[in-house]
Design a protein around this motif. Sequence first.
Motif, PDB file in Angstrom:
ATOM      1  N   THR A 191      -6.194 -31.785 -14.961  1.00  0.00           N
ATOM      2  CA  THR A 191      -4.627 -32.576 -14.793  1.00  0.00           C
ATOM      3  C   THR A 191      -3.753 -32.651 -14.021  1.00  0.00           C
ATOM      4  O   THR A 191      -3.420 -34.138 -13.008  1.00  0.00           O
ATOM      5  CB  THR A 191      -3.983 -33.171 -16.069  1.00  0.00           C
ATOM      6  N   ARG A 526      -3.035 -26.128 -24.600  1.00  0.00           N
ATOM      7  CA  ARG A 526      -2.053 -27.497 -24.343  1.00  0.00           C
ATOM      8  C   ARG A 526      -1.311 -27.470 -25.556  1.00  0.00           C
ATOM      9  O   ARG A 526      -0.363 -28.381 -25.809  1.00  0.00           O
ATOM     10  CB  ARG A 526      -3.591 -28.364 -24.592  1.00  0.00           C
ATOM     11  N   ASP A 528       2.146 -26.822 -27.642  1.00  0.00           N
ATOM     12  CA  ASP A 528       3.774 -26.926 -27.371  1.00  0.00           C
ATOM     13  C   ASP A 528       4.010 -25.998 -27.927  1.00  0.00           C
ATOM     14  O   ASP A 528       4.490 -25.732 -29.123  1.00  0.00           O
ATOM     15  CB  ASP A 528       4.231 -27.954 -27.887  1.00  0.00           C
ATOM     16  N   THR A 585     -11.504 -33.084 -28.618  1.00  0.00           N
ATOM     17  CA  THR A 585     -10.552 -33.912 -27.788  1.00  0.00           C
ATOM     18  C   THR A 585     -10.676 -35.153 -28.191  1.00  0.00           C
ATOM     19  O   THR A 585     -10.589 -36.443 -26.950  1.00  0.00           O
ATOM     20  CB  THR A 585     -12.326 -34.080 -26.546  1.00  0.00           C
ATOM     21  N   ALA A 617       0.472 -33.848 -25.289  1.00  0.00           N
ATOM     22  CA  ALA A 617      -0.302 -34.621 -24.169  1.00  0.00           C
ATOM     23  C   ALA A 617      -0.357 -34.063 -22.719  1.00  0.00           C
ATOM     24  O   ALA A 617       1.191 -33.449 -21.901  1.00  0.00           O
ATOM     25  CB  ALA A 617       0.737 -36.352 -24.516  1.00  0.00           C
ATOM     26  N   THR A 618      -1.392 -35.011 -21.679  1.00  0.00           N
ATOM     27  CA  THR A 618      -1.634 -34.806 -20.403  1.00  0.00           C
ATOM     28  C   THR A 618      -0.824 -35.608 -19.652  1.00  0.00           C
ATOM     29  O   THR A 618      -1.183 -36.869 -20.414  1.00  0.00           O
ATOM     30  CB  THR A 618      -2.429 -33.891 -19.839  1.00  0.00           C
ATOM     31  N   ASP A 619      -0.318 -35.910 -18.510  1.00  0.00           N
ATOM     32  CA  ASP A 619       0.137 -36.822 -17.521  1.00  0.00           C
ATOM     33  C   ASP A 619      -0.556 -36.758 -16.438  1.00  0.00           C
ATOM     34  O   ASP A 619       0.142 -36.372 -15.620  1.00  0.00           O
ATOM     35  CB  ASP A 619       1.791 -36.853 -18.429  1.00  0.00           C
TER      36      ASP A 619
END
Length: 627
Positions: A191, A526, A528, A585, A617-619
Motif C-alpha cells: 500500500t 495489519r 492494530d 482478504t 484498514a490500509t489507506d
Amino acid sequence: MTSPSTPATARALQDAAEHLPFHDTADWEDARRGFVARSTDRQVRAADGRVVWDLDAYAFLEADAPPTAHPSLWRQSRLTAIDGLFEVVPGVYQLRGFDLSVMSVLETDGGVVVVDPLISRETAAAAWALYCEHRGERPIRAVIYTHSHIDHFGGVKGVISQDDVDAGRTEVVAPAGFMEHAVSENVFAGTAMGRRAGYMYGAAVERGPAGQIGAGLGQTTSTGEPTLIVPTVHVTHTGQELTVDGLRMVFQITPGTEAPAEMNFYLPEQHALCTAENATHTLHNILTLRGALVRDAHAWAHYLTETVALWGDDLDVVLASHHWPTWGRERAVEYLNTQRDLYLYLHDQTVRLINQGYVGSEIAEMLTLPAALENAWHARGYYGSVSHNVKAIYQRYMGWYEGNPARLWQHPPEQAGRRYVEAMGGADAAVAVAQRAFDDGDYRWAAQVLDHVLFSGADHPGARALQADTLEQLGYATENGTWRSAYLAGATELRHGAFGTPANPNAPDLLRALTVTQLFDSLAVRIDGPASADAHLRLCWIVTGDDTYLTELRNGALHHLTVPAPTPGVTTFRLTRPVLIDLMTGAVTLADALADGTATVDGDPGELGTLVGYLAATDPGFAIVTP
C-alpha cells in the motif's frame, strides 16, 4: 495550472546544456537500429474501455527541450519514447515503448521464449500482437522472469495462460527466491509503496513539457491489470543451462543487485547477453524513492565483473529489459565495465567518506563522479541519482542515525513544523522567508521552510501555492526522471488534492500466490496493536495439502508456527490455501465457505471474526506533502 520556469531555473538549465556531451549521438543510432514496425493501434485499453497506456502520450517530446525540462532528461525521454518492434540480431526481438519496461522475444526452432512481459496484461498483449503481426503467430515455449519486480512479470497473462503452464505447453523460468520477493514486496508494504510510486513515476501528473516527461528508466508505469503465473523452473546457480526448443541459454544469478532475486543470461549461439536490469542506460537506484530493500552496490559491481569474465570475450550485443541494446564486442564490454565502475565508485567512495566521519547528507553533496563516468550518457542519473544512492549506501552500513545525539530523538514533522514556524515569528514571517528564497532561486531552502509551515497546522493562504510553485521549479531543473515526477506530483496534489494510487491496486494473482506463512505475515503487519493489546486469541488451521498451523494473538502481536496436530480446545479450521486467502482478504465470507463446504470448523467460528476485526484498514491515498 503550471508555472513557467523562473530566470534562475532557466540559467541552471542553460548551464547544464553547455556541459553535456551532446556530440555523442550513438544512442540515437542504437535506439532506432533494427526497427521493424510501430503499432497502428496507439492506445491500449482495458476490458472496460479505460486507457491503460497511450503510445502517443509523449509525442510532444519531438520538439526541442523547453525551458521547463532538463535537456539531458528530455533527451533520455525522447529515446525511451521510441516505440515499436525491433530486431536485435536474427531471432532476437524487442518490443519497446509499451510500458516502463521492455519485452524481448527469443525465437526457437518452433516457437519463442518471451522475456519479462511488462507490468500489465493489456500492454503485454498489445506488444505481443505487434510481434505476431510481423513475425507470425508462434507458440510460446517459455516465459523468463529475469527478476522479482512487477514490471518484469505483471503482464504474463497477456501472453500465456495458466492452462498453458498446467498442460506443459509453456515453462516459466525465474531465479531462485523469485516468488518470495515478488509477493512480499508487493503485499507486505504494498500500500505504501504503491502510493509513493505514484509520486516516483508521476502516473497522475499531466504529460507535457511542464509536466511528466518520463521516469528515466522508461516513460511511466502502465495502469492495467497486473498478473502472475508461478515459475516452474528455478535458476539456482551461475552456469546453469537450459535449452528450450533448440534455444540454449546460460544463466548467471545476481541476488542482491537491482533486485533481491535477479539473473542475467547468455545466448551462446546468438552471442547475445541479457543483463536484466543490472546494466541499463542510466545510473540505477540503490534505494528507490518508492521504498524497497536497500541494494548492495558492492555486490552489484562485482557481479558485473563476473559477467564480463564469463562472456566478454564472446558477446556481440548486450540487451536489457529497459532501454536499447549496445552492439559490438568492444563497445558492449566498455559499457558493462563503465556500469560496473559506476556502482563500485559510489560504494567505495561513500564508505571512504563514512570512515572520515561524514554523514550521508554531507557525502551526497561532496561526491562527484570521475569525468569518464560523468560523460557517459548511460551513467547519468536519470533514474537513480548520485545524491540518493550515496544516502542509500550510508543507510545500508550505518542506518538512519547519524551519530550526533542531538539528532537521535528529533520531533516528527508536525511537532517540528509548529516549533520552526513559531521560532521564525509566525506563519506570515516564515512564508516571507520562503518567498525571499524563491525569488533568489534558492528553491531547496524555500521548500524546507514551506514544508514546516504546511506541517505546522497554520492555514496560511499563500503557503500551499508557493510550495507548489517551488516544487515545480525543482522539478524543471532536475536531470532525474523520478525526482522530477516526485516534485511535480507534490505540486499537483497541493493544487488539486490527493490523486491516490494511480497504478491498478487490484492484483489478485499476487494475493493468490501467497504461501500460508506469507499470508499470516501479511496479516500480522495489519494488526492494530493498541486495539488488540489485551486480546489473547489462538486459532488452528489445517490447510489441505500443506501443514497445520497455530496462530496466536497476544500483546498486540500475531504469531504463527507449524504444529504436528491441532491444539486441543482451540478452534480449528480445515480448508485449502486458496480458501484461506479468500477468507482473509474478504473475497468470500466464512458463512459462505461453511455453507458450500469449502471450509469446516471445530469450535467457535466467531473467533475468526474477532481476529479479522483487529485488522486495520490500509489507506492508498495517505497524505504526503501535507499533514
